[in-house]
Design a protein around this motif. Sequence first.
Motif, PDB file in Angstrom:
ATOM      1  N   ILE A   6       0.861  -1.183   0.000  1.00  0.00           N
ATOM      2  CA  ILE A   6       0.000   0.000   0.000  1.00  0.00           C
ATOM      3  C   ILE A   6       0.894   1.229   0.000  1.00  0.00           C
ATOM      4  N   ASP A  29       3.506   4.319   3.704  1.00  0.00           N
ATOM      5  CA  ASP A  29       3.624   3.037   3.020  1.00  0.00           C
ATOM      6  C   ASP A  29       3.353   1.912   3.998  1.00  0.00           C
ATOM      7  N   LEU A  53      -9.269   2.864   2.290  1.00  0.00           N
ATOM      8  CA  LEU A  53      -8.507   1.693   1.868  1.00  0.00           C
ATOM      9  C   LEU A  53      -9.408   0.605   1.301  1.00  0.00           C
ATOM     10  N   VAL A  64      -3.720   6.820  -3.883  1.00  0.00           N
ATOM     11  CA  VAL A  64      -3.633   5.606  -3.088  1.00  0.00           C
ATOM     12  C   VAL A  64      -3.431   4.442  -4.042  1.00  0.00           C
ATOM     13  N   ILE A  66      -2.900   0.220  -4.078  1.00  0.00           N
ATOM     14  CA  ILE A  66      -3.020  -1.003  -3.280  1.00  0.00           C
ATOM     15  C   ILE A  66      -2.742  -2.195  -4.172  1.00  0.00           C
ATOM     16  N   VAL A  79      -9.190  -3.993  -6.030  1.00  0.00           N
ATOM     17  CA  VAL A  79      -8.645  -3.657  -4.711  1.00  0.00           C
ATOM     18  C   VAL A  79      -9.307  -4.501  -3.629  1.00  0.00           C
ATOM     19  N   LEU A  83      -7.826  -6.856  -0.505  1.00  0.00           N
ATOM     20  CA  LEU A  83      -7.884  -6.336   0.854  1.00  0.00           C
ATOM     21  C   LEU A  83      -9.218  -6.735   1.493  1.00  0.00           C
TER      22      LEU A  83
END
Length: 279
Positions: A6, A29, A53, A64, A66, A79, A83
Motif C-alpha cells: 500500500i 507506506d 482503503l 492511493v 493497493i 482492490v 484487501l
Amino acid sequence: MKEPVISIRHVNFRYPEQTQYALKDISLDVAKGEWLAIVGHNGSGKSTLAKMLNGLHYPEEGQVTICGFSLKEEFVWEVRKRLGMVFQNPDNQFVGTTVQDDVAFGLENNGVPHEVMTARVKNSLQRVGMLDFLNQEPHHLSGGQKQRVAIAGVIALQPDIILLDEATSMLDPRGREEVLSTVRQLKEEQDLTVISITHDLEEASRADRIIVLNEGTVYREGTPEEIFQLNEELIGLGLDVPFPVKLSRVLRLEDFKIVSNHLTEEELVRELWTSNFKK
C-alpha cells in the motif's frame, strides 16, 4: 522496508458540505508482511482512512495504490479482492444461516467453483479454530467466536491484506486475545499484511509499527517501544498507554531494576522474577 503493498501519497479528503479536511496531506507506506497499527482518538481520521482503503471513499487529492492498483472507481473491485476488511461488530457481517453458509457467501459472489469453495470454507474455519461449529447458527456464538468466523470469511477469499477496523473493541479480554492470537498466527503462516485501525494501544502493541493520527494528519510513527515513549503526548491526544508500560515506569520510579517499558504483563513478570524483585 520490504516492497510496499500500500502506498499513500499526499492524500486529502473531506466529507460533502464540510470545510475541514478529515485527512490532510497523508503519506505512508505499508510493507508486505507487516502488521501496522493506525491509532488515534475519535475524529482523528483513522475510520475515514479505513474506509478509503476499502474503496468506500476516494481521495479528493493525492493517490492511493493497493497491490499495484490505483484506488479509482474502475479498479475498486480489484482492490477489494486483495484487501479483506473485518468490522467492529461481527453481527453486521453475518448473512448466512449457518457458519459455513456465511463463510461461503463471498466465495459464491466471486463465482468460485463448488468443490473449491467447500475446501476453502473448511480450511479457513480450521485455521481460526472454528471447524467444529460448521453447522452452528451464528447468533449462538460468543463475541470472540463470531469475530473469528468473520476473519474466516475474509481469509477464505485469500486476500493479500487484512484490515481490522476496531475489530476487537466490542469483545471482552478473552475474546480480544483469541482474535489477536488468531490474526498473528495467520500472518506468520501466510505472510499476510495486517492493518489494525484502533484506539486501543494494548492491541497496537502487537504490531510491528504504529502510526498515530491526530486531526487528520500523521502525528508520529515508529515501533511500539518508540511510540510508548511519548507517554504524556499520547495522553494529551486522548490515548492511554498499556498497563504493563505504565507499571514498568512506576516501578522504575520506585527504584526497581526494570530495564525497559514492557509491552506485555508476561515480559514484566519475567523481568521482575529474574531480578528477584530487587531495587
